[in-house]
Design an enzyme around this catalytic site. Structure first.
Site, PDB file in Angstrom:
ATOM      1  N   HIS A 155     -34.888 -27.153 -32.246  1.00 49.68           N
ATOM      2  CA  HIS A 155     -34.532 -27.058 -30.824  1.00 49.68           C
ATOM      3  C   HIS A 155     -34.747 -28.372 -30.081  1.00 49.68           C
ATOM      4  CE1 HIS A 155     -33.923 -22.617 -30.478  1.00 49.68           C
ATOM      5  NE2 HIS A 155     -34.541 -22.664 -31.635  1.00 49.68           N
ATOM      6  N   ASP A 363     -34.328 -34.729 -24.326  1.00 54.65           N
ATOM      7  CA  ASP A 363     -34.351 -33.271 -24.380  1.00 54.65           C
ATOM      8  C   ASP A 363     -33.404 -32.827 -25.487  1.00 54.65           C
ATOM      9  OD1 ASP A 363     -35.092 -30.751 -23.516  1.00 54.65           O
ATOM     10  OD2 ASP A 363     -34.655 -31.157 -21.410  1.00 54.65           O
TER      11      ASP A 363
END
Ligand code: ADQ
Length: 459
Positions: A155, A363
């Site tokens: 992720h 991110d």
């Protein structure tokens, strides 16, 4: 049909105590688990002697959790996951702690997971392991003789090779990944940095159809960007709680343009940088004072880790300084809120905001950017300002992309967004909305499980 087995650090399937599925990931995986009669395994979040798995079936979904002893939580979770891998994979070498005990705890907990979960796996189960907490688990399961199709999804970003090699055991960590059949990354960029490591550090080669070969082992590594539960989010934006929240926001704005930031309180999210960018905007646009305000929602996370306490203290100080320097008797430029809100309330806040400010320094994806887009009024959408370093930038190229390290860049984008015509706002928003709607979390889950199911079952 094969059962689906999901394994992640924490389980967010619905339970009797928490009946609503928590977040988009939970919604997507819960639906798949229900259809495939699957099980979601993970840590309960509680400390205690690791005993038996606790099974619970609620609303057609089974979850199974174990407690972990305090030492394991300290070394595996607070330690290796949050103080070693998280900062390193977010390019923050200076915040990365290298402790053998952390690594030892990490491998130990992965072995424990393998031990307790292994006996519950049936031969044709599809196994899907999630995130950096569990990188070695596939290898552990193979050691226990499992020949199932096993996939892994990361992720967070994959770091550049030269950063990763600062980790003493980098080779061991990456070799463990080759126990999986399919590895998924959030974007082409992270996939390419992984390729670079495989070629330069392992002498591997990249073949056709996203295959990677190292030594005698070939696996598939794909870019598979996660989405949000877009349908639900659009419905949320029309809910009565969202409408009430929206009305509250509009009323309290008294005609001022709202800029909103919603981020977990984490140094990777670039909160300080986005306060600095806003401050630069206020410094350079004295005429705009009292026409605009920033609402920053930042619920604390990982509060037991020092670097998180530090970032919290820095933001408290910075928000105080900004308000001290610019506030007037009838205007506060920055509202800084450290609490969580329901999805419906967040949707109402997003919809009321003329600008969604999302400026992570790095991110994996960033779901807030997608939620902001999904919540907008199609006739009068707001403007997304998005860091070029978020995985989401690859899909949301119609946002105003900024370099979050540059306060001037952020200030310019705020100026541009506030001046943007309705036509341009709609023209930018529409393709982003279509992407968020079409490549949603269900699309993501199907794309990954399809790749995993395409792996031939060993004879
Ligand atoms: P995070 O870094 O935790 O996860 P992010 O994508 O930023 O995730 O999403 C955060 C989620 O928390 C959003 O759904 C947001 O609505 C919610 N949230 C934030 N503040 C909240 C508040 N005050 N109240 C309620 N909810 C709030 C990791 C990676 C990301 C990746 C996700 C999914 O770091 O890059 O997008 O996983 O793969």
């Amino acid at each position: 049909m094969s059962r689906l087995i999901v394994i992640s650090n924490r389980v967010s399937a619905p339970t009797a105590d928490q009946p609503g599925a928590q977040g988009g990931l939970a919604v997507a995986l819960t639906a798949a688990l229900r259809e495939a009669d699957g099980i979601w395994f993970g840590w309960s979040g509680d400390t205690g002697e690791t005993g038996e798995l606790k099974f619970e079936t609620y609303d057609g979904v089974t979850s199974a959790t174990i407690d972990l002893p305090e030492q394991d939580v300290e070394e595996y979770y607070d330690g290796y996951a949050n103080r070693t891998l998280w900062p390193l994979f977010h390019y923050r070498l200076g915040l990365t702690e290298f402790e053998r005990d952390f690594q030892g705890g990490y491998e130990r907990v992965n072995r424990v997971f393998g031990d307790v979960i292994g006996p519950h796996i049936q031969p044709d189960d599809l196994i899907w392991v999630h995130d950096y907490h569990m990188i070695p688990l596939g290898w552990v399961l193979r050691q226990r003789g499992l020949t199932n199709r096993i996939g892994f999804f990361l992720h967070i970003p994959w770091p550049p090779t030269r950063l990763l090699t600062a980790l003493p055991e980098h080779r061991r960590l990456v070799e463990a990944l080759f126990a999986y059949d399919v590895i998924g990354f959030q974007s082409d960029e992270w996939l390419e940095t992984f390729h670079d490591y495989v070629i330069s550090e392992m002498g591997g080669s990249i073949g056709k159809n996203e295959h990677i070969t190292v030594g005698g082992r070939t696996i598939r590594a794909i870019a598979c960007p996660i989405g949000i539960d877009a349908k639900e989010f659009v419905a949320s934006a029309g809910s009565s709680q969202a409408r009430t929240t929206h009305a509250r926001m509009v009323e309290s704005s008294i005609g001022r343009s709202l800029i909103v930031g919603v981020d977990r309180l984490d140094y990777s999210k670039g909160l300080e940088e986005h306060f600095n960018g806003y401050q630069r905007y206020l410094e350079t646009h004295p005429d705009a004072h009292s026409n605009v305000y920033l609402l920053q929602i930042a619920p604390p996370s990982r509060a037991q880790v020092q670097s998180y306490q530090d970032i919290r203290a820095q933001l408290d100080a910075l928000s105080g300084r900004i308000n001290g320097a610019f506030a007037d008797i009838d205007w506060v430029p920055l509202r800084y809120v450290n609490q969580g809100f329901s999805r419906d309330m967040l949707a109402g806040v997003y919809r009321a905001a003329r600008i969604g400010l999302v400026t992570p320094l790095r991110d994996g994806m960033n779901l807030v950017a997608k939620e902001y887009v999904a919540a907008q009024d199609p006739e009068d959408p707001g403007v997304l300002i998005l860091s070029q370093f978020a995985g989401a930038a690859a899909q949301l190229g119609n946002a105003l992309l900024v370099n979050p390290y540059s306060p001037d860049d952020i200030a310019d984008a705020i100026e541009r967004a506030l001046a943007m015509s309705r036509e341009e706002r709609i023209a930018r928003w529409r393709p982003m909305f279509e992407n968020v709607r079409d490549e949603d979390v269900i699309w993501w889950r199907k794309r990954f499980t399809k790749a995993l199911m395409a792996v031939p079952i060993p004879a």
